[in-house]
Design an enzyme around this catalytic site. Sequence first.
Site, PDB file in Angstrom:
ATOM      1  N   SER A 101       0.984  -1.305  -0.153  1.00  0.00           N
ATOM      2  CA  SER A 101       0.090  -0.026  -0.025  1.00  0.00           C
ATOM      3  C   SER A 101       0.728   1.166   0.102  1.00  0.00           C
ATOM      4  CB  SER A 101      -0.931   0.166   1.314  1.00  0.00           C
ATOM      5  OG  SER A 101      -1.522   1.064   1.683  1.00  0.00           O
ATOM      6  N   TYR A 118      -2.402  -1.541  10.489  1.00  0.00           N
ATOM      7  CA  TYR A 118      -2.354  -1.476   8.995  1.00  0.00           C
ATOM      8  C   TYR A 118      -1.199  -1.087   8.392  1.00  0.00           C
ATOM      9  CZ  TYR A 118      -3.935  -1.322   4.151  1.00  0.00           C
ATOM     10  OH  TYR A 118      -4.307  -1.504   2.727  1.00  0.00           O
ATOM     11  N   LYS A 135       1.843  -3.321   6.507  1.00  0.00           N
ATOM     12  CA  LYS A 135       2.189  -2.921   5.143  1.00  0.00           C
ATOM     13  C   LYS A 135       3.695  -2.686   4.989  1.00  0.00           C
ATOM     14  CE  LYS A 135      -1.842  -3.557   3.008  1.00  0.00           C
ATOM     15  NZ  LYS A 135      -1.804  -5.108   2.241  1.00  0.00           N
TER      16      LYS A 135
END
Length: 260
Positions: free
Chosen positions: A142, A155, A159
């Site tokens: 991402s 998150y 990532k």
Amino acid sequence: MRMTDKIALITGAAGGIGLAIAQGFAREGAKVAISDLDLDAAERAAAGIRDAGGEAMAVAIDVTDEAAVDTGFAKVVDAWGRIDVAVANAGIQHIEALDKLSLANWRKVTGVHLDGAFLTTRASLRQMYQQHGGGCILYIGSVHSKLASPLKAPYVAAKHGLLGLCRAVAKEGAAHGVSANVICPGFVRTPLVEKQIPEQARELGISEEEVIRDVMLKDTVDQEFTTLEDISEVAVNLAAFPTAALTGQSVVVSHGWYMQ
């Protein structure tokens, strides 16, 4: 076609980015294994690819379950003999401020993204190391592999972790003909992102339109979402790249949100 006779397995592929990549691979001649926690949804996705003239099978895989990952990979190898491309795509999101975040929710997000990527990687390498020609592993990172945003700590951490895992695989896998790269999308209007819009609106005390304009797309060059087709095309190019000249890299696809 760029992926004729290749065998590809994509996790979390019953919808969203994973399905778009599977469809792109199939259009380029690959046989694709749609793996997902929801086997019925995976079966429907695979049927759609077959209806469009491609070859596809469905496999139930919970990427946080070691035995389920190994069993799922074995089913694909039993059916098609090898795995040339594996895409670690399965992911979830949790929106919450760090000071309110429970350890359980931290572990839930990092478990799917990072532990799941590790188990997918290990199963891939065990197969790719023993087959002629090696293989390719792609990770769906991402822009949050590069930058942080409020309310997304697990998150963001997971990532970022994918970059390190990918680079380690690129180093270790090279002797066996295995390459590894990370695709880092900007915001794509998948169900995962659609769910975030009202959640962030509530947490930030702003409207959903403001979330899109002032949070998600604020730093893009054209105020546009990245598309599923954008990500699928990059995945095909990376999966089909013929040499180890392109390994251990991250490719950002974000309408200029992050430039490297």
